[in-house]
Design a protein around this motif. Structure first.
Motif: not given
Length: 442
Positions: A213, A228-229, A232-233, A244, A260, A263-267
Motif C-alpha cells: 500500500t 489507489l482508487q 481499485r477501478t 494490498c 489503505c 485513502w478510503n480504499v477497500e482491497p
C-alpha cells in the motif's frame, strides 16, 4: 549461562545470517531491551529507530504481551489448525473488526512471506487465472513465490522464476522526469500506464495486482491522491483481485489501523504480519473480502500450514491489539508522525545530500543524492561500491541510533510508543551524521 565471548563465538561458528557474507560479520551481542531502546554487552544503549525490521510497533519488553504468552504456554501451547481454540477465534474476530468493512475472514500464517505466498494462491483459486502483477520497487518476502512477487534485486537469486509474474512501475514521483501539476495528475498518469500494460498482458489472464500500500524498505513511496482508487477501478473493471501488502504499513504504522484507510480504499485481500504481534511470537495473515470468503464455503481452500493460527501467537496478537488501544498508539503514531515529518523537512532543507524525505505516520525514509538538482542517487541501483551507505549506518549506530538502509534510502520508523523528546534526540544524531555524507559528495 554463556559468556559474551561464547555467545559471539557460537554465533559466528554456527549461525547463518541473512543477506550477508558471513566472514565479514561482527554482530553485537544484545543483552537487554525495553521501550524504544536496546543494550549491548558493553552496556551501550541504542535507540531502535527502525523498530528492528519495522515490526516492533509496541516497543521492547511489553509486560502485557509477555504475560499473555506465558499464560497461553501453561494453558495450551499448541493445537493443530483443524480445531477451534479460544485465542484463535478471538483474534480472528478482532482482526476482521479492525479491517476495512468489506473484509470477511482471515487465514493466519507465520509471517509476511507466507502471507503473500497464500494470497497468490487464493487469488489464483478464485479467478482461475495465472498472471500476477507487482511493482519493481517492492519486497514481499524471501520464499520462492514471494521473491518472484518482489521487484527489487533480492529476487534475482530466484530467477529464472515462476511463469506469470509481471512487473510494473511504482508511482515514484521524485524519480519521474515529468513535472506533474498535482498528485491527481500523477496518479492518472501511473494508472493509465498500468491500464495499458494490463491490456498488453491480457486482462482475462491476470489473477491479481499486488502492491505494498505504501512501498516499504524500497523508499517509503506514498501513493499520490487518486492512485489507489484508480487501481481499485481497474481491478473492478477487469475482474482482477486487488491485494494490498500491509506487512509493514499495517497495524498503526501510518496512523491508521491499515494504510489503505488513509485513502478510503477497500482491497479484496490484505496481507499482514509484523505489527500484529510485534515479533513477540511470529504471526502473519491473509484477510479476504466477504465474497472471497463465501467462495470457499463451497470450494476447497488449498492452503495449509502446520502452525496456522498458533495458539501462542494468537494469544500474543490479542494482547498486542489491546496494547494499541489502551496506549492510544494509533493516534500517537499520527501525532508523533507530524513532529517527525517537521524535523525531516528541516534536515532536507539543511543537507545537500538529502534529496527527498517521505513520511506518513511513523513510516518514513530519507533519500540520499549526490546532487539535488540532477537527483543522481548517492549509490547506483543495486550497488554500493564505496560502501557509503553501510558506513553511514555504522556511524549512526556508533552514536546510538539503530536503523538500516536500502539502496540510497535510510529508514526512519521508530516504535509507535516514541515520545517527542526522543524524536528530537534522534534527529540531532541523524543531523550530525549527515554532515559526513555532505562532505562525501563534495
Amino acid at each position: 549461562m554463556l559468556s559474551v565471548e561464547e555467545i559471539k563465538k557460537y554465533d559466528k561458528n554456527y549461525n547463518l545470517h541473512s543477506w550477508s557474507a558471513q566472514g565479514a560479520l561482527n554482530p553485537l551481542v544484545i543483552t537487554k531491551a525495553e521501550g524504544i531502546y536496546f543494550w549491548d554487552s558493553d552496556g551501550k544503549r541504542y535507540m531502535d529507530m527502525s523498530s528492528q525490521l519495522v515490526n516492533l510497533n509496541i516497543g521492547h519488553g511489553n509486560k502485557k504481551v509477555i504475560e499473555a504468552i506465558k499464560n497461553q504456554a501453561e494453558k495450551l501451547p499448541f493445537m493443530g489448525p483443524g480445531y477451534a481454540v479460544d485465542v484463535r477465534s478471538e483474534l480472528a474476530k478482532k482482526v476482521i473488526e479492525k479491517a476495512p468493512e468489506n473484509m470477511g475472514k482471515v487465514f493466519f500464517t507465520l509471517g509476511g512471506a507466507e502471507s503473500n505466498e497464500n494470497a497468490i494462491k487464493i487469488a489464483k483459486l478464485v479467478t482461475g487465472r495465472h498472471k500476477i502483477f507487482s511493482r519493481y520497487r517492492s519486497y514481499h518476502g524471501a520464499s520462492f513465490g514471494a521473491a518472484n512477487l518482489s521487484g527489487e534485486p533480492r529476487r534475482y537469486t530466484c530467477e529464472p522464476g515462476i511463469p506469470g509474474f509481471v512487473k510494473f512501475f511504482d508511482p515514484y514521483i521524485y524519480r519521474e522526469d515529468i513535472d506533474f501539476k498535482s498528485e491527481e495528475e500523477a496518479a492518472k498518469f501511473y494508472v493509465n500506464k498500468l491500464n495499458e500494460q494490463i491490456l498488453y498482458e491480457g486482462p482475462e489472464s491476470i489473477a491479481a495486482i499486488f502492491m505494498e500500500t505504501i512501498t516499504g524498505s524500497n523508499g517509503i513511496i506514498i501513493p499520490p491522491k487518486g492512485y489507489l482508487q484508480g487501481v481499485r477501478t481497474l481491478c473492478d473493471k477487469y475482474g482482477i483481485v486487488m491485494v494490498c501488502d500491509e506487512v509493514m504499513a499495517g497495524w498503526g504504522r501510518t496512523g491508521e489501523w491499515f494504510a489503505c484507510n488513509n485513502w478510503n480504499v477497500e482491497p479484496d485481500i490484505i496481507t499482514f504480519a509484523k505489527g500484529i504481534t510485534c515479533g513477540y511470537v511470529p504471526l502473519g495473515g491473509v484477510i479476504v473480502s466477504k465474497p472471497i470468503a463465501e467462495y470457499f464455503d463451497e470450494n476447497t481452500l488449498m492452503c495449509g500450514l502446520t502452525y496456522n493460527a498458533h495458539p501462542l501467537a494468537c494469544a500474543a496478537g490479542c494482547a498486542t491489539l489491546e496494547v494499541y488501544e489502551e496506549q492510544n498508539l494509533i493516534e500517537n503514531a499520527k501525532n508523533m508522525g507530524k513532529i517527525l515529518g517537521f524535523e525531516l523537512e528541516k534536515i532536507k532543507e539543511k543537507h545537500p545530500s538529502v534529496g527527498d524525505v517521505r513520511y506518513i505516520g511513523l513510516f518514513s525514509a530519507i533519500e540520499l543524492v549526490k546532487d539535488k538538482t540532477t537527483r543522481e542517487a548517492l549509490v547506483p541501483y543495486g550497488k554500493d561500491p564505496d560502501k557509503i551507505m553501510g558506513k553511514m549506518i555504522g556511524m549512526l549506530k556508533q552514536e546510538g541510533f539503530s536503523t538500516y538502509s536500502h539502496e540510497n534510502c535510510i529508514m526512519i520508523a521508530p516504535p509507535l510508543i516514541i515520545k517527542e523528546e526522543e524524536i528530537n534526540e534522534a534527529m540531532i544524531i541523524l543531523d550530525r551524521v549527515l554532515n559526513f555524507v555532505d562532505e562525501y559528495i563534495k
